[in-house]
Each structure stands twice: as C-alpha cells, then as structure tokens.
Design a protein around this motif. Structure first.
Motif, PDB file in Angstrom:
ATOM      1  N   ILE A 106       0.835  -1.214   0.000  1.00 37.75           N
ATOM      2  CA  ILE A 106       0.000   0.000   0.000  1.00 37.75           C
ATOM      3  C   ILE A 106       0.865   1.257   0.000  1.00 37.75           C
ATOM      4  O   ILE A 106       0.616   2.194  -0.773  1.00 37.75           O
ATOM      5  N   THR A 107       1.899   1.287   0.836  1.00 39.18           N
ATOM      6  CA  THR A 107       2.764   2.472   0.845  1.00 39.18           C
ATOM      7  C   THR A 107       3.503   2.601  -0.484  1.00 39.18           C
ATOM      8  O   THR A 107       3.679   3.718  -0.992  1.00 39.18           O
ATOM      9  N   HIS A 108       3.904   1.480  -1.064  1.00 42.78           N
ATOM     10  CA  HIS A 108       4.572   1.494  -2.374  1.00 42.78           C
ATOM     11  C   HIS A 108       3.644   2.070  -3.440  1.00 42.78           C
ATOM     12  O   HIS A 108       4.048   2.943  -4.216  1.00 42.78           O
ATOM     13  N   ILE A 109       2.406   1.604  -3.479  1.00 41.13           N
ATOM     14  CA  ILE A 109       1.452   2.055  -4.501  1.00 41.13           C
ATOM     15  C   ILE A 109       1.144   3.545  -4.349  1.00 41.13           C
ATOM     16  O   ILE A 109       1.154   4.299  -5.326  1.00 41.13           O
ATOM     17  N   ILE A 110       0.881   3.982  -3.127  1.00 40.14           N
ATOM     18  CA  ILE A 110       0.546   5.398  -2.902  1.00 40.14           C
ATOM     19  C   ILE A 110       1.705   6.301  -3.310  1.00 40.14           C
ATOM     20  O   ILE A 110       1.513   7.286  -4.037  1.00 40.14           O
ATOM     21  N   LEU A 111       2.905   5.956  -2.859  1.00 40.30           N
ATOM     22  CA  LEU A 111       4.059   6.790  -3.195  1.00 40.30           C
ATOM     23  C   LEU A 111       4.392   6.730  -4.683  1.00 40.30           C
ATOM     24  O   LEU A 111       4.749   7.748  -5.279  1.00 40.30           O
ATOM     25  N   ALA A 112       4.237   5.560  -5.296  1.00 33.46           N
ATOM     26  CA  ALA A 112       4.490   5.437  -6.734  1.00 33.46           C
ATOM     27  C   ALA A 112       3.495   6.282  -7.531  1.00 33.46           C
ATOM     28  O   ALA A 112       3.838   6.828  -8.583  1.00 33.46           O
ATOM     29  N   ALA A 113       2.274   6.404  -7.013  1.00 30.84           N
ATOM     30  CA  ALA A 113       1.259   7.188  -7.706  1.00 30.84           C
ATOM     31  C   ALA A 113       1.562   8.685  -7.690  1.00 30.84           C
ATOM     32  O   ALA A 113       1.186   9.400  -8.609  1.00 30.84           O
ATOM     33  N   VAL A 114       2.255   9.145  -6.650  1.00 34.79           N
ATOM     34  CA  VAL A 114       2.493  10.592  -6.530  1.00 34.79           C
ATOM     35  C   VAL A 114       3.919  11.021  -6.878  1.00 34.79           C
ATOM     36  O   VAL A 114       4.178  12.214  -7.019  1.00 34.79           O
ATOM     37  N   ILE A 115       4.843  10.087  -7.036  1.00 30.90           N
ATOM     38  CA  ILE A 115       6.252  10.456  -7.198  1.00 30.90           C
ATOM     39  C   ILE A 115       6.595  11.023  -8.573  1.00 30.90           C
ATOM     40  O   ILE A 115       7.509  11.836  -8.699  1.00 30.90           O
ATOM     41  N   LEU A 116       5.906  10.592  -9.613  1.00 33.74           N
ATOM     42  CA  LEU A 116       6.305  10.954 -10.971  1.00 33.74           C
ATOM     43  C   LEU A 116       6.475  12.465 -11.175  1.00 33.74           C
ATOM     44  O   LEU A 116       7.521  12.886 -11.670  1.00 33.74           O
ATOM     45  N   PRO A 117       5.500  13.295 -10.827  1.00 36.50           N
ATOM     46  CA  PRO A 117       5.734  14.731 -11.052  1.00 36.50           C
ATOM     47  C   PRO A 117       6.915  15.273 -10.249  1.00 36.50           C
ATOM     48  O   PRO A 117       7.625  16.161 -10.719  1.00 36.50           O
ATOM     49  N   PHE A 118       7.168  14.715  -9.072  1.00 31.11           N
ATOM     50  CA  PHE A 118       8.315  15.154  -8.276  1.00 31.11           C
ATOM     51  C   PHE A 118       9.626  14.810  -8.986  1.00 31.11           C
ATOM     52  O   PHE A 118      10.549  15.622  -9.021  1.00 31.11           O
ATOM     53  N   ILE A 119       9.705  13.596  -9.529  1.00 36.48           N
ATOM     54  CA  ILE A 119      10.908  13.197 -10.268  1.00 36.48           C
ATOM     55  C   ILE A 119      11.101  14.120 -11.469  1.00 36.48           C
ATOM     56  O   ILE A 119      12.205  14.614 -11.719  1.00 36.48           O
ATOM     57  N   LEU A 120      10.027  14.358 -12.203  1.00 35.01           N
ATOM     58  CA  LEU A 120      10.125  15.192 -13.414  1.00 35.01           C
ATOM     59  C   LEU A 120      10.486  16.636 -13.078  1.00 35.01           C
ATOM     60  O   LEU A 120      11.310  17.241 -13.759  1.00 35.01           O
ATOM     61  N   PHE A 121       9.886  17.196 -12.025  1.00 34.83           N
ATOM     62  CA  PHE A 121      10.218  18.568 -11.633  1.00 34.83           C
ATOM     63  C   PHE A 121      11.653  18.661 -11.114  1.00 34.83           C
ATOM     64  O   PHE A 121      12.355  19.632 -11.382  1.00 34.83           O
ATOM     65  N   THR A 122      12.092  17.652 -10.373  1.00 32.80           N
ATOM     66  CA  THR A 122      13.469  17.648  -9.869  1.00 32.80           C
ATOM     67  C   THR A 122      14.449  17.624 -11.036  1.00 32.80           C
ATOM     68  O   THR A 122      15.434  18.374 -11.046  1.00 32.80           O
ATOM     69  N   ALA A 123      14.183  16.761 -12.011  1.00 34.00           N
ATOM     70  CA  ALA A 123      15.050  16.691 -13.197  1.00 34.00           C
ATOM     71  C   ALA A 123      14.987  17.998 -13.982  1.00 34.00           C
ATOM     72  O   ALA A 123      16.022  18.506 -14.438  1.00 34.00           O
ATOM     73  N   TYR A 124      13.790  18.551 -14.132  1.00 38.86           N
ATOM     74  CA  TYR A 124      13.628  19.805 -14.876  1.00 38.86           C
ATOM     75  C   TYR A 124      14.454  20.928 -14.246  1.00 38.86           C
ATOM     76  O   TYR A 124      15.140  21.681 -14.948  1.00 38.86           O
ATOM     77  N   ARG A 125      14.414  21.035 -12.924  1.00 45.13           N
ATOM     78  CA  ARG A 125      15.174  22.091 -12.241  1.00 45.13           C
ATOM     79  C   ARG A 125      16.677  21.924 -12.482  1.00 45.13           C
ATOM     80  O   ARG A 125      17.397  22.902 -12.646  1.00 45.13           O
ATOM     81  N   ALA A 126      17.142  20.693 -12.523  1.00 51.10           N
ATOM     82  CA  ALA A 126      18.566  20.470 -12.791  1.00 51.10           C
ATOM     83  C   ALA A 126      18.896  20.790 -14.245  1.00 51.10           C
ATOM     84  O   ALA A 126      19.915  21.416 -14.537  1.00 51.10           O
ATOM     85  N   THR A 153      17.536  22.840 -16.216  1.00 52.08           N
ATOM     86  CA  THR A 153      17.481  24.276 -16.520  1.00 52.08           C
ATOM     87  C   THR A 153      18.534  25.060 -15.739  1.00 52.08           C
ATOM     88  O   THR A 153      18.595  26.290 -15.834  1.00 52.08           O
ATOM     89  N   GLY A 154      19.338  24.353 -14.965  1.00 49.58           N
ATOM     90  CA  GLY A 154      20.412  25.012 -14.222  1.00 49.58           C
ATOM     91  C   GLY A 154      19.970  25.648 -12.918  1.00 49.58           C
ATOM     92  O   GLY A 154      20.725  26.417 -12.322  1.00 49.58           O
ATOM     93  N   GLU A 155      18.778  25.345 -12.446  1.00 47.65           N
ATOM     94  CA  GLU A 155      18.292  25.885 -11.175  1.00 47.65           C
ATOM     95  C   GLU A 155      18.687  24.922 -10.052  1.00 47.65           C
ATOM     96  O   GLU A 155      17.858  24.221  -9.484  1.00 47.65           O
ATOM     97  N   TYR A 156      19.973  24.905  -9.747  1.00 46.34           N
ATOM     98  CA  TYR A 156      20.515  23.873  -8.873  1.00 46.34           C
ATOM     99  C   TYR A 156      20.053  23.988  -7.424  1.00 46.34           C
ATOM    100  O   TYR A 156      19.881  22.975  -6.753  1.00 46.34           O
ATOM    101  N   SER A 157      19.817  25.192  -6.925  1.00 44.47           N
ATOM    102  CA  SER A 157      19.348  25.309  -5.538  1.00 44.47           C
ATOM    103  C   SER A 157      17.924  24.763  -5.421  1.00 44.47           C
ATOM    104  O   SER A 157      17.602  24.068  -4.451  1.00 44.47           O
ATOM    105  N   ARG A 158      17.077  25.045  -6.400  1.00 48.75           N
ATOM    106  CA  ARG A 158      15.708  24.508  -6.390  1.00 48.75           C
ATOM    107  C   ARG A 158      15.722  22.995  -6.615  1.00 48.75           C
ATOM    108  O   ARG A 158      14.927  22.264  -6.030  1.00 48.75           O
ATOM    109  N   HIS A 159      16.639  22.540  -7.467  1.00 56.95           N
ATOM    110  CA  HIS A 159      16.797  21.106  -7.707  1.00 56.95           C
ATOM    111  C   HIS A 159      17.156  20.405  -6.397  1.00 56.95           C
ATOM    112  O   HIS A 159      16.571  19.372  -6.047  1.00 56.95           O
ATOM    113  N   LYS A 160      18.094  20.968  -5.670  1.00 59.76           N
ATOM    114  CA  LYS A 160      18.564  20.365  -4.424  1.00 59.76           C
ATOM    115  C   LYS A 160      17.439  20.308  -3.385  1.00 59.76           C
ATOM    116  O   LYS A 160      17.280  19.300  -2.689  1.00 59.76           O
ATOM    117  N   LYS A 161      16.647  21.381  -3.291  1.00 60.90           N
ATOM    118  CA  LYS A 161      15.531  21.395  -2.343  1.00 60.90           C
ATOM    119  C   LYS A 161      14.508  20.309  -2.671  1.00 60.90           C
ATOM    120  O   LYS A 161      14.020  19.617  -1.780  1.00 60.90           O
TER     121      LYS A 161
END
Length: 196
Positions: free
Chosen positions: A138-158, A160-168
């Motif tokens: 259950i914890t795996h499914i819930i977190l897997a359902a919500v993680i994708l945009p976080f992964i994509l935004f984290t990669a996007y920030r890196a 685009t060179g926004e390293y402080s936002r990427h790190k946060k």
C-alpha cells in the motif's frame, strides 16, 4: 564541474507537460485493474515482465545510491548521467509494469493453490506476514502514484540550471524514489510465489 543547463527555463510549458504526462500515466495505471486481461497470442510467461521490473527496480536503487554518492563528491556531471539513466530505466519499468498488469491480472498474496481464491486456511498459512506485505504494498502504490511529477520537476530544475531549487526538491524526491525502488523489489519477491 557543474554541468551547463540543457533546457531553457519555461515553467509554464514544463508545468503543463509534467502535469499531462503524470495524469495520463496515473490514469492508464489506475485503469489496468478494470481491464480484463487478454490472452497472450502465443505461449508466453507474462510474469517475466514482473521479474524484469524487479531487476530494473534493483538497478534504479543502486543508481540512486550512486547518484547520491556522486553529488556528495561534487561529481555533478557523473551525478547527472547516473540520474538520467535512472529516469530512463524508470520509464522502461513503466512499460513492463503496464505489460505485466495488462496480461497477468491480479494475484492474491497467500493463494497457495493458485485458484485466485484466498481461503481462511491459506490466510492462516501465511500468517502475520500478510500484514507486512500489505503495508509495504500500500505504501509502495501510494508513493508510486504521486512520485512521478516530483521526479520530473526535480530533473527539470537540474536541466534548466536551477541547482538550488533542484537540491531542495531532491531532498524529498530521492528518499521517496529510493523507497519505491526497494519496496518494488520486496513486493515482487513476496508475491511471485503466488503468481498463477
């Protein structure tokens, strides 16, 4: 050496693309349980998809650790390359995940005789480990359902060179992604004996 930005910053377009991709993938995965599994057109063990996913999740977990080590050692180009491979493997995981659930359907934890009916005797045979399995699942499914945009935004920030936002963002994204990768492997090894 800090890598140069690869993408030009365009938050409006990035937000739209990430939202659409995340929503479409969520809807596709959520609908899999509502689609009756079609028969494979030839003799094929569809559970090979789940085994491949277990191996992919293992590789992603190792890459996440390697990526963390690389960034701690200030090897930013290596970190970027490792993390991009982890993202590509995660996309490949998604393809195999959809393939497995589309063709294999659901399996019940503890279904020893593989008749897709979980009797009280079968529940008793697996005992309290069922609760551990369902907590992890259950914890795996819930977190897997919500993680994708976080992964994509984290990669996007890196990218685009926004390293402080990427790190946060990475401070939250990394442990969740790592947990999902590890529990994905654990869920596979716990449910695999009950595949029919």
């Amino acid at each position: 050496m800090i890598p140069n930005p690869v993408l030009k910053k365009n938050d409006k377009r990035a937000n739209l693309i990430i939202a659409i991709v995340s929503l479409v993938i969520f809807l596709v995965v959520a609908s899999l349980s509502r689609i009756p599994p079609p028969r494979f057109p030839f003799d094929f063990n569809v559970h090979i998809f789940a085994l491949i996913n277990s191996l992919i999740n293992s590789a992603v977990a190792i890459l996440l650790i390697a990526g963390l080590v690389a960034v701690k050692q200030k090897q930013y180009v290596l970190h970027k390359n490792i993390m991009m491979v982890a993202i590509v493997l995660s996309v490949l995981f998604l393809v195999f995940y959809i393939g497995h659930h589309l063709f294999a359907g659901d399996s019940k934890f503890g279904d020893i005789n593989h008749d897709n009916v979980l009797t009280e005797a079968e529940k008793a045979a697996v005992g309290g480990i069922r609760y551990f399995y369902y907590f992890i699942l259950i914890t795996h499914i819930i977190l897997a359902a919500v993680i994708l945009p976080f992964i994509l935004f984290t990669a996007y920030r890196a990218l685009t060179g926004e390293y402080s936002r990427h790190k946060k963002l990475a401070r939250y994204t990394w442990p969740l992604w790592f947990y999902i990768a590890i529990t994905g492997v654990l869920v596979y090894w716990m449910i695999a004996p009950y595949y029919s």
